[in-house]
Design a protein around this motif. Structure first.
Motif, PDB file in Angstrom:
ATOM      1  N   VAL A  28       0.835  -1.202   0.000  1.00 32.96           N
ATOM      2  CA  VAL A  28       0.000   0.000   0.000  1.00 32.96           C
ATOM      3  C   VAL A  28       0.870   1.251   0.000  1.00 32.96           C
ATOM      4  O   VAL A  28       0.608   2.214  -0.743  1.00 32.96           O
ATOM      5  CB  VAL A  28      -0.987  -0.014   1.197  1.00 32.96           C
ATOM      6  N   ASN A  29       1.928   1.255   0.822  1.00 33.36           N
ATOM      7  CA  ASN A  29       2.834   2.412   0.853  1.00 33.36           C
ATOM      8  C   ASN A  29       3.511   2.614  -0.497  1.00 33.36           C
ATOM      9  O   ASN A  29       3.644   3.744  -0.985  1.00 33.36           O
ATOM     10  CB  ASN A  29       3.882   2.241   1.950  1.00 33.36           C
ATOM     11  N   HIS A  30       3.949   1.526  -1.117  1.00 29.25           N
ATOM     12  CA  HIS A  30       4.588   1.626  -2.436  1.00 29.25           C
ATOM     13  C   HIS A  30       3.607   2.188  -3.461  1.00 29.25           C
ATOM     14  O   HIS A  30       3.956   3.050  -4.283  1.00 29.25           O
ATOM     15  CB  HIS A  30       5.106   0.252  -2.881  1.00 29.25           C
ATOM     16  N   SER A  34       4.237   5.750  -5.365  1.00 25.33           N
ATOM     17  CA  SER A  34       4.374   5.802  -6.818  1.00 25.33           C
ATOM     18  C   SER A  34       3.258   6.648  -7.444  1.00 25.33           C
ATOM     19  O   SER A  34       3.497   7.397  -8.399  1.00 25.33           O
ATOM     20  CB  SER A  34       4.385   4.395  -7.412  1.00 25.33           C
ATOM     21  N   THR A  35       2.058   6.565  -6.890  1.00 18.01           N
ATOM     22  CA  THR A  35       0.958   7.376  -7.407  1.00 18.01           C
ATOM     23  C   THR A  35       1.210   8.862  -7.157  1.00 18.01           C
ATOM     24  O   THR A  35       0.994   9.697  -8.039  1.00 18.01           O
ATOM     25  CB  THR A  35      -0.377   6.946  -6.770  1.00 18.01           C
ATOM     26  N   CYS A  36       1.684   9.189  -5.964  1.00 17.10           N
ATOM     27  CA  CYS A  36       1.984  10.601  -5.648  1.00 17.10           C
ATOM     28  C   CYS A  36       3.106  11.126  -6.527  1.00 17.10           C
ATOM     29  O   CYS A  36       3.040  12.261  -7.021  1.00 17.10           O
ATOM     30  CB  CYS A  36       2.343  10.748  -4.177  1.00 17.10           C
ATOM     31  N   ASN A  37       4.140  10.317  -6.739  1.00 23.19           N
ATOM     32  CA  ASN A  37       5.240  10.745  -7.610  1.00 23.19           C
ATOM     33  C   ASN A  37       4.748  10.970  -9.039  1.00 23.19           C
ATOM     34  O   ASN A  37       5.118  11.956  -9.680  1.00 23.19           O
ATOM     35  CB  ASN A  37       6.369   9.713  -7.598  1.00 23.19           C
ATOM     36  N   PHE A  38       3.923  10.062  -9.525  1.00 28.06           N
ATOM     37  CA  PHE A  38       3.372  10.226 -10.872  1.00 28.06           C
ATOM     38  C   PHE A  38       2.548  11.508 -10.981  1.00 28.06           C
ATOM     39  O   PHE A  38       2.702  12.281 -11.931  1.00 28.06           O
ATOM     40  CB  PHE A  38       2.508   9.024 -11.255  1.00 28.06           C
ATOM     41  N   GLU A  41       4.841  14.618 -10.935  1.00 25.49           N
ATOM     42  CA  GLU A  41       5.532  14.798 -12.214  1.00 25.49           C
ATOM     43  C   GLU A  41       4.565  15.270 -13.297  1.00 25.49           C
ATOM     44  O   GLU A  41       4.907  16.127 -14.114  1.00 25.49           O
ATOM     45  CB  GLU A  41       6.203  13.497 -12.638  1.00 25.49           C
ATOM     46  N   PHE A  42       3.372  14.711 -13.293  1.00 24.41           N
ATOM     47  CA  PHE A  42       2.370  15.120 -14.278  1.00 24.41           C
ATOM     48  C   PHE A  42       1.992  16.586 -14.089  1.00 24.41           C
ATOM     49  O   PHE A  42       1.908  17.350 -15.064  1.00 24.41           O
ATOM     50  CB  PHE A  42       1.128  14.226 -14.148  1.00 24.41           C
ATOM     51  N   ALA A  43       1.785  17.005 -12.852  1.00 21.62           N
ATOM     52  CA  ALA A  43       1.430  18.405 -12.579  1.00 21.62           C
ATOM     53  C   ALA A  43       2.572  19.333 -12.980  1.00 21.62           C
ATOM     54  O   ALA A  43       2.341  20.407 -13.555  1.00 21.62           O
ATOM     55  CB  ALA A  43       1.090  18.581 -11.107  1.00 21.62           C
ATOM     56  N   LEU A  44       3.800  18.931 -12.701  1.00 24.58           N
ATOM     57  CA  LEU A  44       4.959  19.748 -13.077  1.00 24.58           C
ATOM     58  C   LEU A  44       5.073  19.850 -14.593  1.00 24.58           C
ATOM     59  O   LEU A  44       5.331  20.944 -15.127  1.00 24.58           O
ATOM     60  CB  LEU A  44       6.236  19.139 -12.485  1.00 24.58           C
ATOM     61  N   ASN A  45       4.865  18.752 -15.279  1.00 26.18           N
ATOM     62  CA  ASN A  45       4.921  18.749 -16.739  1.00 26.18           C
ATOM     63  C   ASN A  45       3.837  19.658 -17.325  1.00 26.18           C
ATOM     64  O   ASN A  45       4.102  20.449 -18.233  1.00 26.18           O
ATOM     65  CB  ASN A  45       4.762  17.312 -17.255  1.00 26.18           C
ATOM     66  N   CYS A  46       2.640  19.572 -16.801  1.00 25.82           N
ATOM     67  CA  CYS A  46       1.545  20.437 -17.280  1.00 25.82           C
ATOM     68  C   CYS A  46       1.845  21.906 -17.008  1.00 25.82           C
ATOM     69  O   CYS A  46       1.600  22.772 -17.854  1.00 25.82           O
ATOM     70  CB  CYS A  46       0.228  20.046 -16.617  1.00 25.82           C
TER      71      CYS A  46
END
Length: 151
Positions: A28-30, A34-38, A41-46
């Protein structure tokens, strides 16, 4: 336990060993990390794409302002007026040459021609400089003017 019993649901759940809580917690932690990192990164890219588009839009607006000021500084040519008067003179000469009875020309309409109107003057300058007519019509319609007046 048989495999067929697992599919049919006839399994005695008291005989199933408990799941390792540390292992489930690690999964669950993993997943959360990984979801938070994704998502980060997506928000930063946008955001970087939005900033890039905003800069490009600002450059385009600045270029448009410069073009409009250049167009405003160009004096109005009298050649356009001369061409209309010469065509009128040619039509009068042909009517006089045919010796038809002179028909009184219609009373001159009082008012301002469209190309001399303050609101439309810059659009005619844009056409004289070489800006494509469809682009000028779009600009006129965005500013709330009738684009059919160019014709």
């Amino acid at each position: 336990m048989e495999a067929s019993a697992a599919f049919t649901g006839d399994v005695d759940k008291t005989q199933i060993p408990p799941l390792n809580q540390k292992r489930i917690l690690a999964f669950v932690n993993h997943f959360l990390l990984s979801t938070c990192n994704f998502l980060n990164e997506f928000a930063l890219n946008c955001e970087t794409k939005f900033v890039r588009m905003e800069r490009q839009l600002q450059r385009t607006e600045a270029a448009l302002i410069i073009l409009e000021t250049k167009l405003a500084s160009i004096p109005v040519d009298k050649e356009v007026d001369n061409s209309t008067t010469t065509s009128e003179a040619n039509t009068e000469a042909t009517t006089n040459a045919t010796d038809k009875p002179e028909v009184e020309p219609p009373a001159e309409i009082k008012g301002v021609r469209v190309c001399e109107d303050i609101r439309y003057k810059k659009y005619f300058k844009m056409l004289q400089v070489g800006v494509p007519a469809p682009a000028v019509k779009i600009k006129m319609s965005t500013e709330g003017l009738d684009s059919e007046m160019l014709e």
